[in-house]
Design a protein around this motif. Structure first.
Motif, PDB file in Angstrom:
ATOM      1  N   LEU A 154       3.091   0.866   8.665  1.00 15.85           N
ATOM      2  CA  LEU A 154       2.498   0.423   9.927  1.00 15.85           C
ATOM      3  C   LEU A 154       3.515   0.347  11.060  1.00 15.85           C
ATOM      4  N   ARG A 155       4.769   0.593  10.771  1.00 13.00           N
ATOM      5  CA  ARG A 155       5.795   0.545  11.812  1.00 13.00           C
ATOM      6  C   ARG A 155       5.734   1.803  12.671  1.00 13.00           C
ATOM      7  N   VAL A 156       6.205   1.649  13.899  1.00 14.58           N
ATOM      8  CA  VAL A 156       6.207   2.770  14.840  1.00 14.58           C
ATOM      9  C   VAL A 156       7.192   3.834  14.363  1.00 14.58           C
ATOM     10  N   ALA A 157       6.776   5.089  14.445  1.00 15.41           N
ATOM     11  CA  ALA A 157       7.634   6.210  14.049  1.00 15.41           C
ATOM     12  C   ALA A 157       8.917   6.213  14.876  1.00 15.41           C
ATOM     13  N   PRO A 158      10.061   6.555  14.281  1.00 14.48           N
ATOM     14  CA  PRO A 158      10.218   7.194  12.960  1.00 14.48           C
ATOM     15  C   PRO A 158      10.338   6.223  11.792  1.00 14.48           C
ATOM     16  N   ALA A 159      10.346   4.897  12.068  1.00 15.64           N
ATOM     17  CA  ALA A 159      10.459   3.945  10.970  1.00 15.64           C
ATOM     18  C   ALA A 159       9.210   3.951  10.094  1.00 15.64           C
ATOM     19  N   GLY A 160       8.067   4.262  10.684  1.00 18.17           N
ATOM     20  CA  GLY A 160       6.805   4.302   9.961  1.00 18.17           C
ATOM     21  C   GLY A 160       5.918   5.414  10.480  1.00 18.17           C
ATOM     22  N   ARG A 161       4.613   5.229  10.362  1.00 20.26           N
ATOM     23  CA  ARG A 161       3.669   6.293  10.718  1.00 20.26           C
ATOM     24  C   ARG A 161       2.783   5.927  11.895  1.00 20.26           C
ATOM     25  N   ALA A 162       3.091   4.842  12.574  1.00 20.95           N
ATOM     26  CA  ALA A 162       2.279   4.405  13.710  1.00 20.95           C
ATOM     27  C   ALA A 162       2.778   5.020  15.002  1.00 20.95           C
ATOM     28  N   GLU A 185      -4.530  -0.693  16.668  1.00 17.22           N
ATOM     29  CA  GLU A 185      -5.377  -0.103  17.694  1.00 17.22           C
ATOM     30  C   GLU A 185      -5.702   1.354  17.386  1.00 17.22           C
ATOM     31  N   GLY A 186      -4.729   2.087  16.880  1.00 21.40           N
ATOM     32  CA  GLY A 186      -4.912   3.506  16.629  1.00 21.40           C
ATOM     33  C   GLY A 186      -4.600   3.875  15.197  1.00 21.40           C
ATOM     34  N   SER A 187      -4.842   5.127  14.868  1.00 18.81           N
ATOM     35  CA  SER A 187      -4.668   5.627  13.501  1.00 18.81           C
ATOM     36  C   SER A 187      -3.203   5.908  13.186  1.00 18.81           C
ATOM     37  N   LEU A 188      -2.877   5.818  11.908  1.00 20.46           N
ATOM     38  CA  LEU A 188      -1.562   6.232  11.433  1.00 20.46           C
ATOM     39  C   LEU A 188      -1.513   7.749  11.319  1.00 20.46           C
ATOM     40  N   SER A 189      -0.318   8.297  11.450  1.00 18.78           N
ATOM     41  CA  SER A 189      -0.126   9.717  11.180  1.00 18.78           C
ATOM     42  C   SER A 189      -0.505   9.999   9.729  1.00 18.78           C
ATOM     43  N   GLY A 190      -1.334  11.005   9.532  1.00 18.31           N
ATOM     44  CA  GLY A 190      -1.805  11.333   8.196  1.00 18.31           C
ATOM     45  C   GLY A 190      -3.181  10.801   7.895  1.00 18.31           C
ATOM     46  N   ASP A 191      -3.614   9.744   8.614  1.00 23.22           N
ATOM     47  CA  ASP A 191      -4.969   9.234   8.466  1.00 23.22           C
ATOM     48  C   ASP A 191      -5.915  10.011   9.375  1.00 23.22           C
ATOM     49  N   MET A 192      -7.179  10.052   9.006  1.00 22.26           N
ATOM     50  CA  MET A 192      -8.176  10.718   9.836  1.00 22.26           C
ATOM     51  C   MET A 192      -8.266  10.029  11.197  1.00 22.26           C
ATOM     52  N   ALA A 193      -8.390  10.812  12.258  1.00 25.45           N
ATOM     53  CA  ALA A 193      -8.512  10.256  13.601  1.00 25.45           C
ATOM     54  C   ALA A 193      -9.687   9.284  13.646  1.00 25.45           C
TER      55      ALA A 193
END
Length: 347
Positions: A154-162, A185-193
Motif C-alpha cells: 500500500l506504500r507509494v511507489a517505488p516503495a510499494g504499488r500505490a 482512494e485509487g487502485s494499486l498497480s497490478g489491481d484492476m482499475a
C-alpha cells in the motif's frame, strides 16, 4: 466514541449550529442558506436539510480555515475538522466557529497530506496522511504518540504499488472501537482499475493497533473513495468522488457491507478473479440529485450545490435515520467553496 445518547445530543447542537452559522464573525465573506423544512429528498434514502458556506475563505488566528478533508465528532460533541494542509480545527457545534487549531507534522517536523480523521475513545486523534501513506496517533496538542504499521504493497511507489495522492483518504473506527479501517482512494498497480483496498487494524490493549483483514471495494468508473464512516450496525457509508473539467464534480454516497467479503491481504493482484468476493455496496444517493436549496457554484457543476466534497461524519441518529455531515475541500482556491452539508440518511 460517543454513546448513542451523546450522539443524539450532538445531533441537536449540530443542527442548530448549521442554522446559526451565518453568525460567524471571522474575516471574509459569510453566507449560508436559510434553514429548510424536512423532506428535501435526494433519493428515497437520503434528504438534505441545509448547507452552510459560512466558513468559506475565512481565517482563524492567522490560519486559513478550509482545505477540509475529514470530519469527526469529538468526545464533548464539538466537531473536529481536518485540513489537508496539516491543521486540525475544533469547531463549535452550535455556530461552526473555530474554537482552536492545532498544527500537525510528521516525526521530522514536515507537513502532512492529512486526509482521514478518527477521534478515539480516549480523545486522541488518529490521522491518516497520503504521503507515505501513514496513520499516526496524536494527542490533543498535536504531539505524536505513535504510528500504525502499513502493508508494503500500500506504500507509494517505488516503495510499494500505490500511486501518489491516491492512498489513505478514508479513515473510520467501527462500532465497539476495536477495528480501524482505512480506505485507499485509487487502485494499486497490478489491481484492476476501480478496485481499491480497504485495510483494517485490530486493537490490542488500549492503543496498539495491529494489521488485520483487508478487502477489495469496486468504485464507480472515474471515481475514487474519499471517505468512509461506520454506521451503528457496523456497515459503512462510503463517499465516492470524481471531477471532470468543464463539467464539475460527481459525488455518490454508498452503503457498504464488509460481511462475506474476501480477506485480500494475501492476494497480490485483484483482477476480478473468481472466488474473490468484493465488498457489497448499495447506492444511497447521487448528490447531484439533491435539491440545490439556492446554492451557487463558482465553476460549472451538474448541480450548483456540488463542490469538492471530501469529509463525512455520522453525527447522530434516531428512528432509523442517521444525521450525516459532509464538507467540501476548497483547495484554498477561488473556484471552490468550503461548504457544509447536513443530510438525513436512512440506511
Amino acid at each position: 466514541m460517543p454513546t448513542p445518547t451523546r450522539l443524539r445530543s450532538v445531533l441537536a447542537t449540530l443542527t442548530a449550529g448549521l442554522a446559526a452559522a451565518t453568525c460567524l464573525t471571522a474575516a471574509g465573506p459569510a453566507a449560508a442558506a436559510p434553514a429548510q423544512p424536512r423532506g428535501h429528498a435526494c433519493s428515497p434514502a437520503v434528504s438534505i436539510e441545509r448547507f452552510s458556506d459560512a466558513l468559506d475563505k475565512t481565517a482563524y488566528e492567522g490560519t486559513f480555515v478550509g482545505n477540509f478533508s475529514a470530519l469527526a465528532v469529538d468526545r464533548d460533541g464539538a466537531i473536529a475538522a481536518l485540513s489537508d494542509r496539516s491543521s486540525l480545527f475544533t469547531l463549535d457545534p452550535k455556530t461552526l466557529r473555530p474554537r482552536s487549531v492545532v498544527p500537525l507534522a510528521d516525526e521530522g517536523g514536515a507537513a502532512l497530506d492529512s486526509e482521514g480523521l478518527v477521534v478515539d475513545r480516549d480523545g486522541t486523534r488518529l490521522v491518516s496522511s497520503e504521503t507515505e501513506p501513514s496513520v499516526r496517533r496524536y494527542g490533543r496538542d498535536g504531539t505524536i504518540l505513535g504510528r500504525l504499521p502499513v502493508p508494503d504493497a500500500l506504500r507509494v511507489a517505488p516503495a510499494g504499488r500505490a500511486t501518489a495522492n491516491q492512498t489513505f483518504e478514508a479513515l473510520t473506527l467501527l462500532p465497539g472501537g476495536r477495528t480501524l479501517l482505512a480506505g485507499m482512494e485509487g487502485s494499486l498497480s497490478g489491481d484492476m482499475a476501480g478496485i481499491v483496498r480497504l485495510q483494517t487494524w485490530q486493537r490490542h490493549g488500549k492503543s496498539d493497533f495491529r494489521l488485520a483483514a483487508q478487502y477489495g471495494y469496486r468504485a464507480d468508473t472515474g471515481l475514487g473513495v474519499v471517505e468512509a464512516a461506520a454506521t451503528p450496525d457496523g456497515r459503512l457509508l462510503v463517499l465516492e468522488r470524481g471531477f471532470t473539467a468543464g463539467v464539475g464534480n460527481t459525488v455518490r454516497l454508498y452503503l457498504a457491507d464488509l460481511r462475506h467479503a474476501t480477506d485480500t491481504s494475501r492476494i497480490d493482484a485483484l483482477t476480478g478473479q473468481d472466488g474473490v468476493r468484493l465488498v457489497r455496496k448499495t447506492l444511497l444517493a447521487d448528490i447531484a440529485d439533491c435539491p440545490s436549496l439556492g446554492a451557487t457554484a463558482k465553476q460549472p457543476q451538474p448541480n450548483p450545490l456540488l463542490d469538492n466534497i471530501e469529509g463525512m461524519a455520522v453525527t447522530g441518529g434516531s428512528r432509523g435515520a442517521l444525521r450525516v455531515l459532509l464538507v467540501s475541500d476548497d483547495n484554498q482556491g477561488a473556484t471552490q467553496t468550503t461548504r457544509f452539508y447536513s443530510l438525513r440518511v436512512r440506511p
